[in-house]
Design a protein around this motif. Structure first.
Motif, PDB file in Angstrom:
ATOM      1  N   ALA A  19       0.943  -1.100  -0.092  1.00  0.00           N
ATOM      2  CA  ALA A  19       0.103   0.128   0.105  1.00  0.00           C
ATOM      3  C   ALA A  19       0.779   1.071  -0.114  1.00  0.00           C
ATOM      4  O   ALA A  19       1.988   1.278   0.643  1.00  0.00           O
ATOM      5  CB  ALA A  19      -0.995  -0.082   1.460  1.00  0.00           C
ATOM      6  N   THR A  20       0.541   2.132  -0.903  1.00  0.00           N
ATOM      7  CA  THR A  20       1.415   3.473  -0.919  1.00  0.00           C
ATOM      8  C   THR A  20       0.575   4.561  -0.666  1.00  0.00           C
ATOM      9  O   THR A  20      -0.554   4.756  -0.941  1.00  0.00           O
ATOM     10  CB  THR A  20       2.134   3.465  -2.227  1.00  0.00           C
ATOM     11  N   VAL A  30      -0.534  -5.648   3.767  1.00  0.00           N
ATOM     12  CA  VAL A  30      -1.832  -5.529   3.539  1.00  0.00           C
ATOM     13  C   VAL A  30      -2.486  -6.397   3.050  1.00  0.00           C
ATOM     14  O   VAL A  30      -2.095  -7.367   1.983  1.00  0.00           O
ATOM     15  CB  VAL A  30      -2.065  -4.190   2.806  1.00  0.00           C
ATOM     16  N   ALA A  48      -8.223   1.675   0.056  1.00  0.00           N
ATOM     17  CA  ALA A  48      -8.216   0.527   1.046  1.00  0.00           C
ATOM     18  C   ALA A  48      -9.353   0.662   1.675  1.00  0.00           C
ATOM     19  O   ALA A  48     -10.033  -0.355   1.845  1.00  0.00           O
ATOM     20  CB  ALA A  48      -6.812   0.504   1.911  1.00  0.00           C
ATOM     21  N   ALA A  49      -9.574   1.556   2.386  1.00  0.00           N
ATOM     22  CA  ALA A  49     -10.725   2.044   3.409  1.00  0.00           C
ATOM     23  C   ALA A  49     -12.230   1.872   2.626  1.00  0.00           C
ATOM     24  O   ALA A  49     -13.053   1.260   3.239  1.00  0.00           O
ATOM     25  CB  ALA A  49     -10.914   3.368   4.059  1.00  0.00           C
ATOM     26  N   ASP A  50     -12.407   2.168   1.465  1.00  0.00           N
ATOM     27  CA  ASP A  50     -13.753   2.160   0.506  1.00  0.00           C
ATOM     28  C   ASP A  50     -13.727   0.658   0.086  1.00  0.00           C
ATOM     29  O   ASP A  50     -14.677   0.008   0.565  1.00  0.00           O
ATOM     30  CB  ASP A  50     -13.248   2.831  -1.082  1.00  0.00           C
ATOM     31  N   SER A  52     -12.569  -2.057   1.897  1.00  0.00           N
ATOM     32  CA  SER A  52     -12.947  -2.882   3.334  1.00  0.00           C
ATOM     33  C   SER A  52     -13.977  -2.560   3.941  1.00  0.00           C
ATOM     34  O   SER A  52     -14.949  -3.288   4.169  1.00  0.00           O
ATOM     35  CB  SER A  52     -11.828  -2.867   4.255  1.00  0.00           C
ATOM     36  N   PHE A  53     -14.445  -1.291   3.850  1.00  0.00           N
ATOM     37  CA  PHE A  53     -15.766  -1.001   4.395  1.00  0.00           C
ATOM     38  C   PHE A  53     -16.786  -1.341   3.477  1.00  0.00           C
ATOM     39  O   PHE A  53     -18.082  -2.087   4.028  1.00  0.00           O
ATOM     40  CB  PHE A  53     -15.894   0.702   4.327  1.00  0.00           C
ATOM     41  N   TRP A  54     -16.909  -1.298   2.210  1.00  0.00           N
ATOM     42  CA  TRP A  54     -18.186  -1.662   1.445  1.00  0.00           C
ATOM     43  C   TRP A  54     -18.418  -3.143   1.189  1.00  0.00           C
ATOM     44  O   TRP A  54     -19.199  -3.695   1.058  1.00  0.00           O
ATOM     45  CB  TRP A  54     -18.210  -0.806   0.127  1.00  0.00           C
ATOM     46  N   ARG A  56     -17.469  -5.245   3.668  1.00  0.00           N
ATOM     47  CA  ARG A  56     -17.856  -5.566   4.918  1.00  0.00           C
ATOM     48  C   ARG A  56     -19.421  -5.648   4.883  1.00  0.00           C
ATOM     49  O   ARG A  56     -20.139  -6.339   5.355  1.00  0.00           O
ATOM     50  CB  ARG A  56     -17.414  -4.684   5.998  1.00  0.00           C
ATOM     51  N   TYR A  89     -23.037   6.323  -5.132  1.00  0.00           N
ATOM     52  CA  TYR A  89     -21.952   7.307  -4.462  1.00  0.00           C
ATOM     53  C   TYR A  89     -21.222   7.605  -5.918  1.00  0.00           C
ATOM     54  O   TYR A  89     -20.027   8.433  -5.756  1.00  0.00           O
ATOM     55  CB  TYR A  89     -21.188   6.680  -3.523  1.00  0.00           C
ATOM     56  N   MET A  92     -18.775  11.102  -6.497  1.00  0.00           N
ATOM     57  CA  MET A  92     -18.517  11.643  -5.156  1.00  0.00           C
ATOM     58  C   MET A  92     -16.990  11.099  -4.692  1.00  0.00           C
ATOM     59  O   MET A  92     -16.710  11.565  -3.664  1.00  0.00           O
ATOM     60  CB  MET A  92     -19.249  11.038  -4.175  1.00  0.00           C
ATOM     61  N   GLY A  93     -16.285  10.513  -5.495  1.00  0.00           N
ATOM     62  CA  GLY A  93     -14.836  10.328  -5.067  1.00  0.00           C
ATOM     63  C   GLY A  93     -14.359   8.831  -4.484  1.00  0.00           C
ATOM     64  O   GLY A  93     -13.367   8.495  -4.127  1.00  0.00           O
ATOM     65  N   LEU A  94     -15.414   7.774  -4.486  1.00  0.00           N
ATOM     66  CA  LEU A  94     -14.886   6.550  -3.946  1.00  0.00           C
ATOM     67  C   LEU A  94     -14.047   6.007  -5.150  1.00  0.00           C
ATOM     68  O   LEU A  94     -14.430   6.136  -6.075  1.00  0.00           O
ATOM     69  CB  LEU A  94     -16.219   5.625  -4.026  1.00  0.00           C
ATOM     70  N   SER A  95     -13.030   5.375  -4.688  1.00  0.00           N
ATOM     71  CA  SER A  95     -12.067   4.505  -5.496  1.00  0.00           C
ATOM     72  C   SER A  95     -12.022   3.141  -5.147  1.00  0.00           C
ATOM     73  O   SER A  95     -11.247   2.747  -4.043  1.00  0.00           O
ATOM     74  CB  SER A  95     -10.771   5.273  -5.308  1.00  0.00           C
TER      75      SER A  95
ATOM     76  N   TYR B 119     -14.778   6.072   8.834  1.00  0.00           N
ATOM     77  CA  TYR B 119     -15.384   5.868   7.569  1.00  0.00           C
ATOM     78  C   TYR B 119     -16.752   6.593   7.072  1.00  0.00           C
ATOM     79  O   TYR B 119     -17.048   7.207   6.329  1.00  0.00           O
ATOM     80  CB  TYR B 119     -15.607   4.600   7.033  1.00  0.00           C
ATOM     81  N   ARG B 122     -16.232   9.784   5.573  1.00  0.00           N
ATOM     82  CA  ARG B 122     -15.667   9.475   4.244  1.00  0.00           C
ATOM     83  C   ARG B 122     -15.527  10.777   3.644  1.00  0.00           C
ATOM     84  O   ARG B 122     -14.388  11.092   2.865  1.00  0.00           O
ATOM     85  CB  ARG B 122     -16.408   8.303   3.593  1.00  0.00           C
ATOM     86  N   PHE B 123     -16.385  11.632   3.496  1.00  0.00           N
ATOM     87  CA  PHE B 123     -16.519  12.883   2.814  1.00  0.00           C
ATOM     88  C   PHE B 123     -16.237  14.031   3.181  1.00  0.00           C
ATOM     89  O   PHE B 123     -16.345  15.245   2.758  1.00  0.00           O
ATOM     90  CB  PHE B 123     -17.995  12.991   1.875  1.00  0.00           C
ATOM     91  N   GLY B 150     -10.212   5.203   7.696  1.00  0.00           N
ATOM     92  CA  GLY B 150     -10.583   3.949   8.662  1.00  0.00           C
ATOM     93  C   GLY B 150     -10.104   2.494   7.863  1.00  0.00           C
ATOM     94  O   GLY B 150     -10.306   1.463   8.626  1.00  0.00           O
ATOM     95  N   SER B 151      -9.097   2.596   7.010  1.00  0.00           N
ATOM     96  CA  SER B 151      -8.501   1.399   6.493  1.00  0.00           C
ATOM     97  C   SER B 151      -7.433   1.038   7.449  1.00  0.00           C
ATOM     98  O   SER B 151      -6.646   1.643   8.204  1.00  0.00           O
ATOM     99  CB  SER B 151      -7.822   1.623   5.287  1.00  0.00           C
ATOM    100  N   GLU B 153      -5.294  -2.213   9.945  1.00  0.00           N
ATOM    101  CA  GLU B 153      -4.714  -3.463   9.978  1.00  0.00           C
ATOM    102  C   GLU B 153      -3.758  -3.819  11.377  1.00  0.00           C
ATOM    103  O   GLU B 153      -3.344  -3.023  11.814  1.00  0.00           O
ATOM    104  CB  GLU B 153      -3.471  -3.441   8.693  1.00  0.00           C
TER     105      GLU B 153
END
Lengths: 194, 235
Positions: A19-20, A30, A48-50, A52-54, A56, A89, A92-95, B119, B122-123, B150-151, B153
């Motif tokens: 992860a960078t 990771v 990463a957060a997008d 793992s959150f979605w 889940r 979304y 809105m910037g989710l990646s 998270y 997030r925005f 929120g990522s 480990e």
């Protein structure tokens, strides 16, 4: 870099673990394969957060489906749930560039879902910054009737070559095999040892 | 994930870019560094105590560590406004959990909760770099590191905040035993970990303007949380 392909014995999923944050390597450990449930896997590319959150949230929705319908959710339905959630979304910037891998009534399943709203099914996908390198190795070595060992080796080597040439990929190669009975984690190999 | 860092070769001539509109930014970078190491039966969380803004020092006594439970400590740095709100929010959620379930939240659960708390914004993120350290339900040391949205480990060691890029490679070598031939990865004893942390922070204070003034080290064991403080360079 992440990749997955279907073949005679199921689906192989192979990912790197880097992860960078800009040019800083934030982590070499990771977990880019997310274990949604014992017969569904999701991969992580982009934010990463997008991812793992979605994924889940997807796990929760899959469980609710099971309880309501007394039946396991299909890979097609699970991937569509995720695609429809992120479509709300859009812009809105989710990646998020993920592959949903599983085994259901129709056999092995592999879908590509991303945060633009794309949802595609195919026998082989590679997602991430080193995906072009992985495709090169994958395409030249792929055969539907490979043996299990050959498939493991192909998945590992494709990620290895991507980490060799792509600065944003590296760490270890995590290899999973999706079978009729669910997924198994095959191996974790440091790229330095390949 | 934006990594802060200002690189300047000296001031630019006035008006070099022509007229520019100034914008209000809801964020600010207040500096600070946090470091955590997980051992067999202990966890260490160290932080500095300097609070800065641009080139000024606002306080020399503002530690970045926040005690959450008897077995978990949170190291939180970045934008101080968001650090304060986030820690208040976490304290409230922990209290609710305690009252509802008659149980203290475990380190693993706090980590999962912190991930979702971050998270949900997030925005309009909490501009904070978090590291959670404590003992897991089996009594082994655990460290969880987070990005601002929120990522997370679980790791053995992690440095976060302004001097993270200086500290992390040293930890990779000394604790992860990376890039060394023929060495065994043995578990690090508590005293060695604390000594390493002190040395490593002293080095960080030498080369990072936002780190300095004091180190505060929290050692978490089954007997509780033991705190030590050491002075650092004040320049």
């Amino acid at each position: 870099t992440t990749l997955a392909f279907k073949w005679q014995h199921g689906v192989i999923v192979a990912v790197d673990s880097r992860a960078t944050a800009g040019s800083y390597i934030a982590s070499q450990t990771v977990k880019k394969v997310i274990e949604i449930n014992p017969y569904l896997l999701g991969t992580m590319a982009g934010g990463a957060a997008d991812c793992s959150f979605w994924e889940r949230v997807l796990a929760e929705q899959c469980r609710i489906y099971e309880l309501r319908n007394k039946e396991r959710i299909s890979v097609a339905a699970a991937s569509k749930l995720l695609a429809n959630i992120v479509y709300n979304y859009k812009g809105m910037g989710l990646s998020m560039g993920t592959m949903i891998v599983g085994w259901d009534k129709r056999g092995p399943g592999l879908y590509y879902v991303d945060s633009d709203g794309t949802r595609l099914s195919n026998n082989m996908f590679s997602v991430g910054s080193g995906s072009t390198y992985a495709y090169g190795v994958l395409d030249s070595g792929y055969k539907w009737d490979m043996s299990v060992e050959e498939a493991y080796e192909l998945g590992k080597r494709s990620i290895y070559h991507a980490t060799h040439r792509d600065a944003y990929s590296g760490g270890v190669v995590n290899l999973y095999h999706m079978k009729e009975t669910g997924w198994i984690k095959v191996s974790q190999t440091d790229v330095m040892d390949l | 994930m934006a990594q802060p860092g200002i690189h300047m070769q000296g001031p630019e001539p006035y008006g070099a870019h022509g007229p520019r509109q100034q914008y209000f930014s809801p964020y600010s970078w207040n500096g600070g560094t946090v470091l955590a190491i997980a051992g067999e039966d202990y966890a260490v969380l160290a932080c500095d105590a300097r609070l800065s803004e641009y080139f000024s020092i606002l306080s020399r006594d503002s530690p970045k560590r926040y005690k959450l439970t008897d077995m978990t400590v949170l190291g939180c740095c970045g934008f101080h406004g968001d650090v304060l709100t986030l820690t208040k929010m976490l304290d409230a959620r922990l209290k609710n959990y305690k009252h509802e379930h008659n149980k203290t939240m475990s380190c693993k659960s706090i980590a999962a909760m912190l991930s979702t708390v971050l998270y949900y914004r997030r925005f309009f993120p909490y501009y904070t770099y978090n590291i959670l350290a404590g003992l897991d339900e089996e009594g082994k040391g655990c460290v969880y590191s987070f990005d601002p949205i929120g990522s997370y480990e679980r790791e053995v060691y992690r440095a976060g905040g302004s001097a993270s890029a200086l500290l992390q490679p040293l930890l990779d070598n000394q604790i992860g035993m990376k890039n060394m031939q023929g060495v065994q990865r043995l578990p690090v004893p508590k005293e060695k970990a604390v000594a390493l942390v002190k040395d490593v922070f002293i080095s960080a204070a030498e080369r990072d303007i936002y780190t300095g003034d004091q180190i505060i080290i929290n050692v978490i064991t089954k007997d509780g949380i033991h705190e030590e403080q050491f002075p650092l360079r004040r320049d």
